[in-house]
Design a protein around this motif. Structure first.
Motif, PDB file in Angstrom:
ATOM      1  N   ALA A  93       1.630   9.883 -11.852  1.00  0.00           N
ATOM      2  CA  ALA A  93       2.012   9.188 -13.080  1.00  0.00           C
ATOM      3  C   ALA A  93       0.938   9.312 -14.157  1.00  0.00           C
ATOM      4  CB  ALA A  93       2.295   7.718 -12.780  1.00  0.00           C
ATOM      5  N   ALA A  94      -0.307   9.028 -13.773  1.00  0.00           N
ATOM      6  CA  ALA A  94      -1.412   9.031 -14.738  1.00  0.00           C
ATOM      7  C   ALA A  94      -1.671  10.412 -15.312  1.00  0.00           C
ATOM      8  CB  ALA A  94      -2.672   8.481 -14.077  1.00  0.00           C
ATOM      9  N   ALA A  95      -1.308  11.453 -14.567  1.00  0.00           N
ATOM     10  CA  ALA A  95      -1.494  12.817 -15.059  1.00  0.00           C
ATOM     11  C   ALA A  95      -0.506  13.173 -16.166  1.00  0.00           C
ATOM     12  CB  ALA A  95      -1.343  13.813 -13.903  1.00  0.00           C
ATOM     13  N   LYS A  96       0.570  12.401 -16.267  1.00  0.00           N
ATOM     14  CA  LYS A  96       1.621  12.709 -17.230  1.00  0.00           C
ATOM     15  C   LYS A  96       1.679  11.756 -18.424  1.00  0.00           C
ATOM     16  CE  LYS A  96       3.958  16.236 -15.422  1.00  0.00           C
ATOM     17  NZ  LYS A  96       4.195  17.503 -16.155  1.00  0.00           N
ATOM     18  N   THR A 132       0.318  -1.904  -9.488  1.00  0.00           N
ATOM     19  CA  THR A 132      -0.018  -2.126 -10.902  1.00  0.00           C
ATOM     20  C   THR A 132      -1.527  -2.162 -11.114  1.00  0.00           C
ATOM     21  OG1 THR A 132       0.235  -4.536 -10.593  1.00  0.00           O
ATOM     22  CG2 THR A 132       2.137  -3.324 -11.431  1.00  0.00           C
ATOM     23  N   LYS A 133      -2.267  -2.697 -10.161  1.00  0.00           N
ATOM     24  CA  LYS A 133      -3.728  -2.713 -10.265  1.00  0.00           C
ATOM     25  C   LYS A 133      -4.255  -1.279 -10.339  1.00  0.00           C
ATOM     26  CE  LYS A 133      -7.839  -4.559  -7.907  1.00  0.00           C
ATOM     27  NZ  LYS A 133      -8.560  -3.305  -7.585  1.00  0.00           N
ATOM     28  N   SER A 134      -3.719  -0.418  -9.488  1.00  0.00           N
ATOM     29  CA  SER A 134      -4.169   0.975  -9.455  1.00  0.00           C
ATOM     30  C   SER A 134      -3.799   1.717 -10.733  1.00  0.00           C
ATOM     31  CB  SER A 134      -3.566   1.682  -8.237  1.00  0.00           C
ATOM     32  OG  SER A 134      -4.002   1.081  -7.035  1.00  0.00           O
ATOM     33  N   LEU A 135      -2.616   1.451 -11.250  1.00  0.00           N
ATOM     34  CA  LEU A 135      -2.189   2.092 -12.498  1.00  0.00           C
ATOM     35  C   LEU A 135      -3.075   1.656 -13.660  1.00  0.00           C
ATOM     36  CD1 LEU A 135       1.682   1.840 -12.100  1.00  0.00           C
ATOM     37  CD2 LEU A 135       0.389   3.964 -12.320  1.00  0.00           C
ATOM     38  N   ARG A 136      -3.379   0.376 -13.717  1.00  0.00           N
ATOM     39  CA  ARG A 136      -4.225  -0.122 -14.809  1.00  0.00           C
ATOM     40  C   ARG A 136      -5.643   0.431 -14.717  1.00  0.00           C
ATOM     41  NH1 ARG A 136      -3.186  -6.292 -16.572  1.00  0.00           N
ATOM     42  NH2 ARG A 136      -1.310  -5.916 -17.817  1.00  0.00           N
ATOM     43  N   GLU A 137      -6.122   0.628 -13.516  1.00  0.00           N
ATOM     44  CA  GLU A 137      -7.455   1.210 -13.343  1.00  0.00           C
ATOM     45  C   GLU A 137      -7.503   2.644 -13.870  1.00  0.00           C
ATOM     46  OE1 GLU A 137      -8.171   0.668  -9.196  1.00  0.00           O
ATOM     47  OE2 GLU A 137      -8.873  -1.399  -9.433  1.00  0.00           O
ATOM     48  N   LYS A 138      -6.342   3.288 -13.933  1.00  0.00           N
ATOM     49  CA  LYS A 138      -6.238   4.641 -14.486  1.00  0.00           C
ATOM     50  C   LYS A 138      -5.955   4.621 -15.989  1.00  0.00           C
ATOM     51  CE  LYS A 138      -6.616   7.499 -10.912  1.00  0.00           C
ATOM     52  NZ  LYS A 138      -7.564   8.639 -10.889  1.00  0.00           N
ATOM     53  N   HIS A 156      14.655   6.021   1.779  1.00  0.00           N
ATOM     54  CA  HIS A 156      13.638   6.519   0.854  1.00  0.00           C
ATOM     55  C   HIS A 156      12.261   6.442   1.521  1.00  0.00           C
ATOM     56  CE1 HIS A 156      16.785   6.639  -2.042  1.00  0.00           C
ATOM     57  NE2 HIS A 156      17.002   5.343  -1.940  1.00  0.00           N
ATOM     58  N   PRO A 157      11.546   7.549   1.556  1.00  0.00           N
ATOM     59  CA  PRO A 157      10.318   7.617   2.355  1.00  0.00           C
ATOM     60  C   PRO A 157       9.205   6.712   1.847  1.00  0.00           C
ATOM     61  CG  PRO A 157      10.535   9.553   0.938  1.00  0.00           C
ATOM     62  CD  PRO A 157      11.821   8.804   0.835  1.00  0.00           C
ATOM     63  N   PRO A 158       8.597   5.939   2.733  1.00  0.00           N
ATOM     64  CA  PRO A 158       7.417   5.168   2.336  1.00  0.00           C
ATOM     65  C   PRO A 158       6.330   6.129   1.841  1.00  0.00           C
ATOM     66  CG  PRO A 158       8.241   4.412   4.463  1.00  0.00           C
ATOM     67  CD  PRO A 158       8.974   5.683   4.141  1.00  0.00           C
ATOM     68  N   THR A 159       5.874   5.873   0.634  1.00  0.00           N
ATOM     69  CA  THR A 159       4.923   6.763  -0.022  1.00  0.00           C
ATOM     70  C   THR A 159       3.698   5.968  -0.433  1.00  0.00           C
ATOM     71  OG1 THR A 159       6.781   8.081  -0.853  1.00  0.00           O
ATOM     72  CG2 THR A 159       4.649   8.413  -1.926  1.00  0.00           C
ATOM     73  N   HIS A 160       2.516   6.536  -0.228  1.00  0.00           N
ATOM     74  CA  HIS A 160       1.279   5.834  -0.576  1.00  0.00           C
ATOM     75  C   HIS A 160       1.195   5.673  -2.089  1.00  0.00           C
ATOM     76  CE1 HIS A 160      -2.943   4.751  -0.831  1.00  0.00           C
ATOM     77  NE2 HIS A 160      -2.933   4.554   0.481  1.00  0.00           N
ATOM     78  N   ILE A 161       0.815   4.476  -2.534  1.00  0.00           N
ATOM     79  CA  ILE A 161       0.780   4.215  -3.972  1.00  0.00           C
ATOM     80  C   ILE A 161      -0.222   5.118  -4.682  1.00  0.00           C
ATOM     81  CG2 ILE A 161       1.617   1.843  -3.799  1.00  0.00           C
ATOM     82  CD1 ILE A 161      -1.298   0.915  -4.170  1.00  0.00           C
ATOM     83  N   GLY A 162      -1.273   5.541  -3.974  1.00  0.00           N
ATOM     84  CA  GLY A 162      -2.250   6.437  -4.590  1.00  0.00           C
ATOM     85  C   GLY A 162      -1.631   7.732  -5.048  1.00  0.00           C
ATOM     86  N   GLU A 163      -0.689   8.242  -4.268  1.00  0.00           N
ATOM     87  CA  GLU A 163       0.021   9.472  -4.630  1.00  0.00           C
ATOM     88  C   GLU A 163       0.864   9.264  -5.885  1.00  0.00           C
ATOM     89  OE1 GLU A 163       3.687  12.106  -2.767  1.00  0.00           O
ATOM     90  OE2 GLU A 163       2.215  11.228  -1.379  1.00  0.00           O
ATOM     91  N   ILE A 170       0.844  -1.198   0.000  1.00  0.00           N
ATOM     92  CA  ILE A 170       0.000   0.000   0.000  1.00  0.00           C
ATOM     93  C   ILE A 170       0.882   1.252   0.000  1.00  0.00           C
ATOM     94  CG2 ILE A 170      -1.731   1.300   1.316  1.00  0.00           C
ATOM     95  CD1 ILE A 170      -2.740  -1.448   2.349  1.00  0.00           C
ATOM     96  N   MET A 171       2.017   1.147   0.674  1.00  0.00           N
ATOM     97  CA  MET A 171       3.056   2.174   0.614  1.00  0.00           C
ATOM     98  C   MET A 171       4.334   1.510   0.119  1.00  0.00           C
ATOM     99  SD  MET A 171       2.437   4.278   4.199  1.00  0.00           S
ATOM    100  CE  MET A 171       3.220   5.801   3.655  1.00  0.00           C
TER     101      MET A 171
END
Length: 210
Positions: A74-77, A97-103, A62-69, A14-15
């Motif tokens: 990424a999807a905006a670019k 990858t599931k979240s990226l594909r949903e976008k 390297h800071p744990p970062t939420h995948i949603g962020e 998740i992060m």
């Protein structure tokens, strides 16, 4: 210090320890010249002496970062997102990858293949390392095999690795950057004699872009 709660989120994917993310031109392999968004995940214990991103090895810095962020940026670019590292398969890539594909994004990975293949991928670039060989499942999933050539013996290693991937996997030999002046003539000669292979160059370094 990472809390137990944050570590649990990292373990679940998740992060993730984010080293950097950026929009650029893919410089290597089959998609060279293509605009893509790169997400570089920290953490790698393969330890290649010629690695040009050694600062990625220690996941703890390297800071744990939420995948949603990551996904939103990424999807905006771009609709092509490359997950790299470090060694991204150190972590569970399923949710990212599931979240990226949903976008609507196409998911690419650049991996040594040393760990279990998680996630859903449109393109798998396998770059195996002698120190820690890929798993059988990664060999089977590879769309391209990219062997880094630091010395002549790496050509023998390349053939050993090529024997393990699928028949439709595209085969690349890429000179290690610091030794490219010596290795490029060797690779060119080898590819001309063995045309199942192609030459890959780090064109982003020639272009002076990330």
């Amino acid at each position: 210090m990472i809390t137990k709660e944050t570590q649990a989120l990292v373990d679940e994917g998740i992060m993730l320890p984010l080293m950097e993310d950026f929009y650029t031109i893919q410089g290597e392999g089959f998609f060279k010249g293509t605009a893509a968004y790169f997400i570089r995940i920290g953490g790698c214990d393969v330890g290649c002496h010629w690695c040009d991103v050694k600062e990625s090895w220690d996941a703890g810095v390297h800071p744990p970062t939420h995948i949603g962020e990551m996904v939103e940026k990424a999807a905006a670019k771009s609709d092509t997102v490359v997950i790299t590292g470090g060694e991204p398969l150190t972590w569970d890539m399923t949710l990212l990858t599931k979240s990226l594909r949903e976008k609507g994004c196409k998911t690419h990975i650049e991996t040594s293949g040393a760990y279990k293949l998680t996630g859903q991928w449109d393109w798998v670039c396998l770059s195996p390392k002698k120190i820690k060989l890929p798993t059988e499942e990664v060999y089977a999933a590879a769309n391209e095999l990219k062997v880094i050539v630091f010395n002549k013996h790496d050509l023998k290693f390349a053939e050993e690795q090529a024997a393990k991937v699928g028949e439709n996997c595209i085969l690349y030999l890429q000179p290690e950057w610091s030794n490219r002046e010596k290795m490029i003539p060797l690779i060119v000669d080898y590819v001309m004699k063995n045309p199942k292979w192609k030459v890959s160059l780090q064109t982003h370094k020639y272009l002076n872009i990330p």
